[in-house]
Scaffold this motif. Structure first.
Motif, PDB file in Angstrom:
ATOM      1  N   GLU A 345     -42.451  63.116 -11.774  1.00 60.16           N
ATOM      2  CA  GLU A 345     -41.465  63.330 -12.616  1.00 60.16           C
ATOM      3  C   GLU A 345     -41.472  62.052 -13.859  1.00 60.16           C
ATOM      4  O   GLU A 345     -41.149  62.375 -14.964  1.00 60.16           O
ATOM      5  CB  GLU A 345     -40.326  62.912 -11.649  1.00 60.16           C
ATOM      6  CG  GLU A 345     -39.985  64.144 -10.799  1.00 60.16           C
ATOM      7  CD  GLU A 345     -39.213  65.200 -11.501  1.00 60.16           C
ATOM      8  OE1 GLU A 345     -38.922  64.993 -12.567  1.00 60.16           O
ATOM      9  OE2 GLU A 345     -39.024  66.132 -10.778  1.00 60.16           O
ATOM     10  N   SER A 346     -42.308  61.077 -13.482  1.00 60.95           N
ATOM     11  CA  SER A 346     -42.289  59.995 -14.470  1.00 60.95           C
ATOM     12  C   SER A 346     -43.230  60.431 -15.768  1.00 60.95           C
ATOM     13  O   SER A 346     -43.045  59.710 -16.771  1.00 60.95           O
ATOM     14  CB  SER A 346     -42.812  58.640 -13.808  1.00 60.95           C
ATOM     15  OG  SER A 346     -44.255  58.786 -13.596  1.00 60.95           O
ATOM     16  N   VAL A 347     -44.428  61.284 -15.524  1.00 65.95           N
ATOM     17  CA  VAL A 347     -45.116  61.439 -16.486  1.00 65.95           C
ATOM     18  C   VAL A 347     -45.375  62.828 -17.109  1.00 65.95           C
ATOM     19  O   VAL A 347     -45.681  62.729 -18.090  1.00 65.95           O
ATOM     20  CB  VAL A 347     -46.558  61.171 -16.024  1.00 65.95           C
ATOM     21  CG1 VAL A 347     -46.677  59.598 -15.769  1.00 65.95           C
ATOM     22  CG2 VAL A 347     -46.948  61.825 -14.892  1.00 65.95           C
ATOM     23  N   HIS A 348     -44.843  63.685 -16.251  1.00 65.89           N
ATOM     24  CA  HIS A 348     -44.993  65.216 -16.855  1.00 65.89           C
ATOM     25  C   HIS A 348     -44.531  65.499 -18.234  1.00 65.89           C
ATOM     26  O   HIS A 348     -45.303  66.229 -18.929  1.00 65.89           O
ATOM     27  CB  HIS A 348     -44.287  66.296 -15.750  1.00 65.89           C
ATOM     28  CG  HIS A 348     -44.472  67.726 -16.122  1.00 65.89           C
ATOM     29  ND1 HIS A 348     -43.558  68.321 -16.454  1.00 65.89           N
ATOM     30  CD2 HIS A 348     -45.646  68.732 -15.848  1.00 65.89           C
ATOM     31  CE1 HIS A 348     -44.163  69.517 -17.035  1.00 65.89           C
ATOM     32  NE2 HIS A 348     -45.230  69.591 -16.486  1.00 65.89           N
ATOM     33  N   ASP A 349     -43.346  65.217 -18.367  1.00 67.90           N
ATOM     34  CA  ASP A 349     -42.895  65.455 -19.955  1.00 67.90           C
ATOM     35  C   ASP A 349     -43.487  64.719 -21.094  1.00 67.90           C
ATOM     36  O   ASP A 349     -43.219  64.872 -22.118  1.00 67.90           O
ATOM     37  CB  ASP A 349     -41.411  65.384 -19.933  1.00 67.90           C
ATOM     38  CG  ASP A 349     -40.907  66.784 -18.992  1.00 67.90           C
ATOM     39  OD1 ASP A 349     -41.421  67.510 -18.898  1.00 67.90           O
ATOM     40  OD2 ASP A 349     -39.521  66.382 -18.431  1.00 67.90           O
ATOM     41  N   ARG A 350     -44.288  63.662 -20.689  1.00 64.91           N
ATOM     42  CA  ARG A 350     -45.021  62.771 -21.668  1.00 64.91           C
ATOM     43  C   ARG A 350     -46.269  62.834 -22.137  1.00 64.91           C
ATOM     44  O   ARG A 350     -46.973  62.717 -22.708  1.00 64.91           O
ATOM     45  CB  ARG A 350     -44.683  61.325 -20.938  1.00 64.91           C
ATOM     46  CG  ARG A 350     -43.225  60.794 -20.637  1.00 64.91           C
ATOM     47  CD  ARG A 350     -43.282  59.472 -20.192  1.00 64.91           C
ATOM     48  NE  ARG A 350     -43.820  58.675 -21.130  1.00 64.91           N
ATOM     49  CZ  ARG A 350     -44.425  57.380 -20.752  1.00 64.91           C
ATOM     50  NH1 ARG A 350     -44.714  57.237 -19.646  1.00 64.91           N
ATOM     51  NH2 ARG A 350     -44.982  56.652 -21.670  1.00 64.91           N
TER      52      ARG A 350
END
Length: 376
Positions: A345-350
């Motif tokens: 969740e912390s990296v997927h959209d980044r």
């Protein structure tokens, strides 16, 4: 546009392909055998089987793993612990073998499997663990072995390990090439990979018996050395039409002669980015660890406002892409959704990937880095 992917074809491929066409042997033949031996020599492994693509390698690895320990040879409903951050081929091969997916979280630093979460999730139902060397960055194989040691002590059974090495040709873990650490290892020789056959793949197996089984299963379960002229052969278990043809083997042989130079350029460009992009506002680099040497098939970075970042690079003539989306939110696997994946969740959209390959010149690298430093 500076592309994210390009296809490499060594100049020696033409004559080898022409010779295959001249002989009229286009199925598995002498070039395939030569390619397999050259791959064994390069990786330093005794048992590998070339196949028609990397997905077939994953499928066959899972077929072998399904018969591992208490699992059934047809999948047996076994559970596979796997990462949701990968190309869909990794996980759809699990479903194709009639096995169940259970998601394991992602290490935000490396984008590979979170070994702490893996340790929490192994149960007696676990038939296999599928790890992915994302972008060429090796998974922590020593920690993985330790997790499996603990699982074996607790449950009396050691799950098989399948390494998805599709992006990891040329990667090295603790001085040993990825693919040579004693696990089932699936490679892709897709057109855009470091080592390309146009389409092709291979499966490295840990022992002679699994190798013999893989050889049979890639050709309908038939031993190709059996006496098929007189019909005097048996099929002990059904198999597939997975062998690599002579044209693909010819291209692979030619590309093998120059693949090291291509990987070196990927690494050189990645080293430049590591320095040029360090500390840039809105950019976070992935983690580097001693003894885990990536082939950098891709160069991932984590950025603020990914959509704006991609648009800014496109305006400067640079291709950037997320490449994949998280597999766990696809409708096809909605029944195995796990809301407790905080690392992912912390990296997927980044996460976004920028050009790093052998076609990217020093000037291109400077242009890419300067564009990113200028903001978006």
């Amino acid at each position: 546009m500076i592309p994210l992917f390009r296809v490499a074809v060594d100049q020696g491929a033409g004559p080898l392909v022409a010779e295959a066409l001249r002989t009229g042997v286009l199925g598995h033949g002498p070039r395939g055998e030569e390619f397999e031996q050259a791959l064994r020599d390069r990786l330093g492994v005794p048992y590998l089987t070339t196949l028609n693509n990397g997905t077939s390698a994953l499928h066959l690895a899972l077929r072998l793993a399904a018969g591992h320990g208490d699992g059934g040879g047809d999948g047996g409903g076994g559970e596979v612990l796997t990462t949701p951050y990968t190309f869909e081929a990794t996980n759809w091969a699990i479903l194709a073998n009639g096995m169940r997916i259970r998601w394991v979280d992602v290490d935000p630093g490396t984008l590979t499997m979170d070994m702490d979460d893996l340790a929490r999730k192994i149960t007696p139902r676990t038939r296999a663990v599928m790890v992915v060397h994302w972008a060429g960055h090796p998974v922590d194989l020593d920690r993985l072995a330790s997790v499996l040691d603990d699982a074996e002590a607790a449950h009396g059974f050691r799950p098989a390990v399948i390494e998805d090495c599709a992006q990891a040709w040329g990667s090295v873990y603790q001085g040993v090439p990825v693919g040579a650490h004693g696990n089932l290892c699936a490679f892709s020789f897709h057109a855009t990979k470091h080592l390309a056959c146009g389409t092709g793949g291979m499966l490295v197996t840990p022992d002679e018996e699994s190798h013999r089984r893989a050889l049979r299963l890639r050709f309908f379960g038939i031993d190709r050395k059996a006496d098929r002229v007189n019909g005097d052969y048996d099929v002990p278990e059904w198999g597939y039409n997975f062998y690599l043809g002579e044209l693909g083997a010819a291209v692979g042989l030619a590309n093998l002669s120059s693949v090291d130079a291509r990987v070196d350029i990927h690494r050189r460009n990645a080293e430049y980015y590591d320095t040029a992009l360090a500390g840039v506002a809105g950019v976070e680099l992935t983690t580097r660890e001693k003894g885990r040497d990536s082939s950098f098939w891709l160069y991932p970075v984590k950025v603020d406002d990914r959509a704006a970042f991609i648009r800014r690079l496109a305006a400067a003539g640079i291709t950037a892409s997320a490449v994949v989306r998280r597999n766990d939110t696809h409708t096809a696997v909605r029944d195995v959704y796990d809301p407790e994946l905080p690392g992912l969740e912390s990296v997927h959209d980044r996460v976004v990937h920028i050009p790093v390959g052998w076609w990217v010149s020093e000037w291109d690298c400077e242009h890419i880095a300067e564009t990113i430093r200028s903001g978006w």
